[in-house]
Scaffold this motif. Structure first.
Motif, PDB file in Angstrom:
ATOM      1  N   VAL A 141      -2.641  -5.279   6.953  1.00 18.09           N
ATOM      2  CA  VAL A 141      -1.209  -5.790   7.468  1.00 18.09           C
ATOM      3  C   VAL A 141      -0.356  -6.393   6.150  1.00 18.09           C
ATOM      4  CG1 VAL A 141       0.072  -7.429   8.728  1.00 18.09           C
ATOM      5  CG2 VAL A 141      -1.899  -5.841   9.741  1.00 18.09           C
ATOM      6  N   ALA A 142      -1.159  -7.136   5.331  1.00 15.99           N
ATOM      7  CA  ALA A 142      -0.505  -8.037   4.259  1.00 15.99           C
ATOM      8  C   ALA A 142      -0.033  -7.079   3.266  1.00 15.99           C
ATOM      9  CB  ALA A 142      -1.635  -9.035   3.634  1.00 15.99           C
ATOM     10  N   ALA A 143      -0.972  -5.815   3.029  1.00 21.94           N
ATOM     11  CA  ALA A 143      -0.492  -4.929   1.814  1.00 21.94           C
ATOM     12  C   ALA A 143       0.418  -3.756   2.363  1.00 21.94           C
ATOM     13  CB  ALA A 143      -1.736  -4.114   1.536  1.00 21.94           C
ATOM     14  N   ARG A 144       0.432  -3.570   3.620  1.00 24.56           N
ATOM     15  CA  ARG A 144       1.197  -2.354   4.140  1.00 24.56           C
ATOM     16  C   ARG A 144       2.519  -2.638   5.012  1.00 24.56           C
ATOM     17  NH1 ARG A 144       1.926   0.050   0.144  1.00 24.56           N
ATOM     18  NH2 ARG A 144       2.821   1.653   1.446  1.00 24.56           N
ATOM     19  N   SER A 145       2.762  -3.817   5.576  1.00 24.93           N
ATOM     20  CA  SER A 145       3.617  -4.111   6.512  1.00 24.93           C
ATOM     21  C   SER A 145       4.841  -3.977   6.010  1.00 24.93           C
ATOM     22  CB  SER A 145       3.283  -5.333   7.006  1.00 24.93           C
ATOM     23  OG  SER A 145       3.324  -6.545   6.243  1.00 24.93           O
ATOM     24  N   ARG A 160       9.793  -1.051   6.563  1.00 22.77           N
ATOM     25  CA  ARG A 160      10.909   0.044   6.053  1.00 22.77           C
ATOM     26  C   ARG A 160      11.255   1.305   7.013  1.00 22.77           C
ATOM     27  NH1 ARG A 160       9.819  -1.282   1.317  1.00 22.77           N
ATOM     28  NH2 ARG A 160       8.535   0.293   0.747  1.00 22.77           N
ATOM     29  N   THR A 161      10.052   1.697   7.139  1.00 22.31           N
ATOM     30  CA  THR A 161       9.892   2.911   7.741  1.00 22.31           C
ATOM     31  C   THR A 161      10.480   2.712   9.536  1.00 22.31           C
ATOM     32  OG1 THR A 161       8.150   3.916   6.641  1.00 22.31           O
ATOM     33  CG2 THR A 161       8.397   4.796   8.814  1.00 22.31           C
ATOM     34  N   ALA A 165      -7.811   7.264   5.880  1.00 26.48           N
ATOM     35  CA  ALA A 165      -6.237   7.394   6.372  1.00 26.48           C
ATOM     36  C   ALA A 165      -5.925   6.367   7.288  1.00 26.48           C
ATOM     37  CB  ALA A 165      -5.997   8.931   6.851  1.00 26.48           C
ATOM     38  N   VAL A 166      -6.233   5.171   7.192  1.00 23.52           N
ATOM     39  CA  VAL A 166      -5.834   4.084   8.091  1.00 23.52           C
ATOM     40  C   VAL A 166      -4.198   3.998   7.746  1.00 23.52           C
ATOM     41  CG1 VAL A 166      -5.707   1.629   8.486  1.00 23.52           C
ATOM     42  CG2 VAL A 166      -7.723   3.046   7.826  1.00 23.52           C
ATOM     43  N   GLU A 167      -3.578   4.065   6.710  1.00 24.85           N
ATOM     44  CA  GLU A 167      -2.007   3.936   6.656  1.00 24.85           C
ATOM     45  C   GLU A 167      -1.369   5.458   7.532  1.00 24.85           C
ATOM     46  OE1 GLU A 167       1.665   3.315   3.743  1.00 24.85           O
ATOM     47  OE2 GLU A 167      -0.184   2.868   2.988  1.00 24.85           O
ATOM     48  N   PRO A 168      -1.803   6.432   7.249  1.00 23.85           N
ATOM     49  CA  PRO A 168      -1.035   7.539   7.911  1.00 23.85           C
ATOM     50  C   PRO A 168      -1.215   7.172   9.574  1.00 23.85           C
ATOM     51  CG  PRO A 168      -2.385   8.458   5.858  1.00 23.85           C
ATOM     52  CD  PRO A 168      -2.759   6.876   6.225  1.00 23.85           C
ATOM     53  N   TYR A 169      -2.340   6.809   9.887  1.00 24.07           N
ATOM     54  CA  TYR A 169      -2.570   6.452  11.109  1.00 24.07           C
ATOM     55  C   TYR A 169      -1.732   5.746  11.746  1.00 24.07           C
ATOM     56  CZ  TYR A 169      -4.940   5.291  15.697  1.00 24.07           C
ATOM     57  OH  TYR A 169      -5.041   5.127  17.071  1.00 24.07           O
ATOM     58  N   ARG A 226       1.062   4.936  10.556  1.00 20.46           N
ATOM     59  CA  ARG A 226       2.399   5.405  10.159  1.00 20.46           C
ATOM     60  C   ARG A 226       2.813   6.182  11.631  1.00 20.46           C
ATOM     61  NH1 ARG A 226       5.753   4.686   6.353  1.00 20.46           N
ATOM     62  NH2 ARG A 226       3.765   4.230   4.879  1.00 20.46           N
ATOM     63  N   LYS A 227       1.800   7.120  12.065  1.00 17.19           N
ATOM     64  CA  LYS A 227       1.613   7.895  13.154  1.00 17.19           C
ATOM     65  C   LYS A 227       1.924   7.247  14.301  1.00 17.19           C
ATOM     66  CE  LYS A 227       0.969  12.120  15.274  1.00 17.19           C
ATOM     67  NZ  LYS A 227       1.786  13.247  15.313  1.00 17.19           N
ATOM     68  N   VAL A 228       1.394   6.094  14.825  1.00 21.06           N
ATOM     69  CA  VAL A 228       1.472   5.079  15.734  1.00 21.06           C
ATOM     70  C   VAL A 228       2.943   4.728  15.788  1.00 21.06           C
ATOM     71  CG1 VAL A 228       0.766   3.010  16.725  1.00 21.06           C
ATOM     72  CG2 VAL A 228      -0.791   4.508  15.860  1.00 21.06           C
ATOM     73  N   LEU A 229       3.501   4.210  14.503  1.00 18.92           N
ATOM     74  CA  LEU A 229       4.732   3.865  14.391  1.00 18.92           C
ATOM     75  C   LEU A 229       5.831   4.842  14.765  1.00 18.92           C
ATOM     76  CD1 LEU A 229       6.448   1.232  13.269  1.00 18.92           C
ATOM     77  CD2 LEU A 229       6.626   2.629  11.346  1.00 18.92           C
ATOM     78  N   VAL A 230       5.821   6.320  14.358  1.00 18.63           N
ATOM     79  CA  VAL A 230       6.637   7.304  15.018  1.00 18.63           C
ATOM     80  C   VAL A 230       6.443   7.512  16.410  1.00 18.63           C
ATOM     81  CG1 VAL A 230       7.093   9.537  14.473  1.00 18.63           C
ATOM     82  CG2 VAL A 230       6.852   8.195  12.583  1.00 18.63           C
ATOM     83  N   ASN A 231       5.128   7.654  16.870  1.00 19.74           N
ATOM     84  CA  ASN A 231       5.099   7.901  18.325  1.00 19.74           C
ATOM     85  C   ASN A 231       5.603   6.494  19.106  1.00 19.74           C
ATOM     86  OD1 ASN A 231       3.679  10.106  17.771  1.00 19.74           O
ATOM     87  ND2 ASN A 231       1.752   9.305  17.970  1.00 19.74           N
TER      88      ASN A 231
END
Length: 182
Positions: free
Chosen positions: A16-20, A25-26, A60-64, A66-71
């Motif tokens: 979360v600290a690294a990618r939030s 932004r997305t 592939a944690v970040e793509p997962y 991001r997919k949750v975010l889009v869904n």
């Protein structure tokens, strides 16, 4: 990116600290509003956390996430009402509460009740039940000409009586008779 050798709670916090920031932004680009983006990210991270033990083993944690975010954004877009949005400037337009329409409807039906029985029956069958002149005539056991003349007289009477009350025919958007009764 994340190994399964450490503490899962700590690994999630590190993720979360690294990618939030990138995920926020997305979320903003998906929602168009920073407040909604923050809410969207929070819900998405919660869903990701609930699946963390299952997904921490993959790279592939970040793509997962991001997919949750889009869904989640898609789900919100489908479910949420988009008619009201905060704004600095309020629009200058009056919105009708429908009282005038209800008063007109009540006045109309008061006058319809005062019509002779045959004229009232013709109006109800023609405009409320949406029957043709031929079907109305057959149902009432009269000629098509009688249906036409009774309908014409009834409408003329209603126009005159409503005009006396200051209600102009066709002043509002057209409605079906069934909507008028409700």
């Amino acid at each position: 990116m994340v190994s399964s050798a450490g503490d899962p709670e700590r690994e999630f916090r590190d993720f979360v600290a690294a990618r939030s920031t990138a995920l926020l932004r997305t979320a903003y680009l998906l929602s168009g509003d920073w407040g909604a983006a923050e809410d969207l990210l929070q819900v998405s991270l919660t869903k990701t956390y609930l699946a963390w033990r299952r997904i921490e083993r993959i790279e592939a944690v970040e793509p997962y996430a991001r997919k949750v975010l889009v869904n989640t954004a898609t789900s919100w877009w489908r479910r949420r009402w988009h008619g009201e949005r905060p704004t600095e400037v309020l629009p200058e337009r009056a919105i009708s509460d429908g009282l005038d329409a209800r008063l007109e409807r009540d006045a109309l039906w008061a006058h319809v009740k005062e019509l002779p029985a045959r004229q009232r029956a013709v109006l109800v069958l023609r405009f409320y039940e949406d029957l043709s002149e031929v079907d109305t005539a057959a149902l009432l056991g009269v000629s098509v000409g009688t249906v036409k003349s009774q309908c014409s007289r009834a409408l003329a009477t209603l126009r005159r009586r409503l005009g006396e009350q200051g209600i102009e025919p066709g002043a509002r958007a057209p409605q079906t008779a069934k909507e008028t009764v409700r």
